[in-house]
Design an enzyme around this catalytic site. Structure first.
Site, PDB file in Angstrom:
ATOM      1  N   LYS A  83      37.865  42.916  30.611  1.00  0.00           N
ATOM      2  CA  LYS A  83      39.032  42.078  30.865  1.00  0.00           C
ATOM      3  C   LYS A  83      40.038  42.300  29.740  1.00  0.00           C
ATOM      4  O   LYS A  83      39.739  42.032  28.575  1.00  0.00           O
ATOM      5  CB  LYS A  83      38.638  40.599  30.928  1.00  0.00           C
ATOM      6  CG  LYS A  83      37.374  40.306  31.737  1.00  0.00           C
ATOM      7  CD  LYS A  83      37.527  40.651  33.202  1.00  0.00           C
ATOM      8  CE  LYS A  83      36.242  40.278  33.957  1.00  0.00           C
ATOM      9  NZ  LYS A  83      36.291  40.623  35.376  1.00  0.00           N
ATOM     10  N   PRO A  98      28.862  34.256  42.102  1.00  0.00           N
ATOM     11  CA  PRO A  98      27.988  33.884  43.229  1.00  0.00           C
ATOM     12  C   PRO A  98      27.241  35.052  43.872  1.00  0.00           C
ATOM     13  O   PRO A  98      26.548  34.871  44.863  1.00  0.00           O
ATOM     14  CB  PRO A  98      28.965  33.259  44.218  1.00  0.00           C
ATOM     15  CG  PRO A  98      30.232  34.011  43.994  1.00  0.00           C
ATOM     16  CD  PRO A  98      30.291  34.268  42.511  1.00  0.00           C
TER      17      PRO A  98
END
Length: 368
Positions: free
Chosen positions: A317, A234
């Protein structure tokens, strides 16, 4: 090092290294610490316990502090938040008088210090001591001054770190100015602003201070420069750049936070971050996409190699197991892709705001 005045000489002998980390990453730090000590010719044994949030290396012989401390920049180990030479370990600290044995051990070491930092590992048990550390710092400093072991602000003197590994154990460590982590325990005190859109903004804020030099921040984060944020929604990373005056193209099929768009410096493009390309080169590409680390490594290396961006900060990640193997695979991918592009800078760090990931900075040296 330049010779110090006689009263500021560093006669201190140390007996190993201590590295703080996130609980659960002791194995990775132990592996890195062992390799680091081998590289600088320091023999001994590493000791790590799962969940204790710190790892120690015990040398087979005493080492000159000034010589060892020159190597101890905490940024050199990916998974360490703090890296310090230690000179004493105190067990069985009396609950009602912790100062006396700490002062005695410091005096015995024969070194004066210019500043004092009390730290704990980042565990739930240790956090209960944080209030004690705040209350104890000034009284301990006064006792050290009375004993002639402390001279606040004196140039050329090291910093004293007291790490409370438990309620009854203290490790006494030292660091040269500028070599220890920027924040106590390597934990930054950053404030989350509501308009930033998501807490991920703190990750990029920490990376900017941790991975970039002051010169790089001044050169690369000037208002008006252009940046691209891949996987932006976002908008936490986008806001961090726009807040500094950069013009950001945010790439994501998901919605952006209204507060991020309200900066007036953001263009939202609904597209795939792996296939979208800018029409002209930009200063920055940042990327916090949830994807296989090798795929991200190939993507950012290609952006740098083709000149689409001058610099990039990105997340990898990591898998729960074989984290270091995954890191080295990514390093190899980047190295291979940039082999014909000249020397490059690649800095990797497991930040406080990271979880099962590391944050990295990549740029060609000619761009730095």
């Amino acid at each position: 090092m330049h010779p110090s005045p006689a009263q500021n000489r560093l006669p201190l002998s140390v007996y190993g290294l201590l590295a703080l980390c996130r609980a659960g990453f002791e194995k990775e730090v132990a592996t890195e610490l062992e390799a680091f000590c081998a590289e600088i010719g320091m023999s001994g044994s590493v000791r790590a316990q799962p969940g204790q949030a710190f790892v120690t290396f015990e040398s087979h012989e005493a080492i000159d502090f000034a010589e060892l401390a020159e190597h101890c920049d905490w940024r050199r180990l990916i998974f360490a938040r703090q890296l310090l030479p230690w000179f004493a370990r105190i067990d069985n600290l009396p609950e009602r008088d912790r100062a006396t044995p700490i002062v005695a051990a410091t005096r015995q070491a024969g070194q004066r210090f210019a500043s004092l930092m009390l730290e704990t590992p980042d565990t739930d048990e240790a956090k209960q001591q944080s209030g004690f550390c705040r209350r104890f710092t000034v009284p301990l400093q006064h006792e050290l001054e009375k004993a002639g072991a402390f001279r606040e602000g004196a140039k050329g003197l090291p910093e004293l770190h007291v790490l409370f590994g438990g309620t009854s154990t203290a490790w006494l460590c030292a660091s040269l100015p500028g070599r220890a982590a920027l924040w106590p325990m390597g934990i930054p005190r950053l404030r989350m602003l509501r308009e930033a859109g998501s807490r991920s903004t703190l990750k990029l804020a920490e990376a900017i201070f941790t991975l970039l030099t002051e010169e790089e921040r001044n050169a690369g984060l000037r208002a008006g420069l252009r940046a691209v944020d891949l996987g932006a929604a976002p908008g936490g990373w986008t806001w961090q750049l726009a807040h500094r005056g950069l013009r950001v193209t945010s790439i994501d099929n998901g919605p952006m936070a209204p507060s991020v768009m309200a900066t007036g410096l953001v263009e939202h493009v609904r597209a795939d971050g792996f296939t979208w390309r800018p029409q002209r080169p930009v200063e920055w590409m940042v990327c916090d996409m949830v994807e296989q680390p090798t795929r991200i490594a190939a993507l950012v290396a290609d952006w740098i190699a083709t000149g689409r961006c001058r610099r990039t900060i990105f997340n990898l990640k990591l898998p729960m197991k074989k984290r270091l193997d995954a890191v080295e695979q990514c390093r190899a991918i980047i190295t291979k892709r940039l082999a014909n592009e000249g020397p490059f800078v690649l800095r990797m760090k497991h930040l406080y705001h990271d979880r099962e990931e590391i944050t990295c900075y990549l740029a060609l040296r000619k761009s730095v």
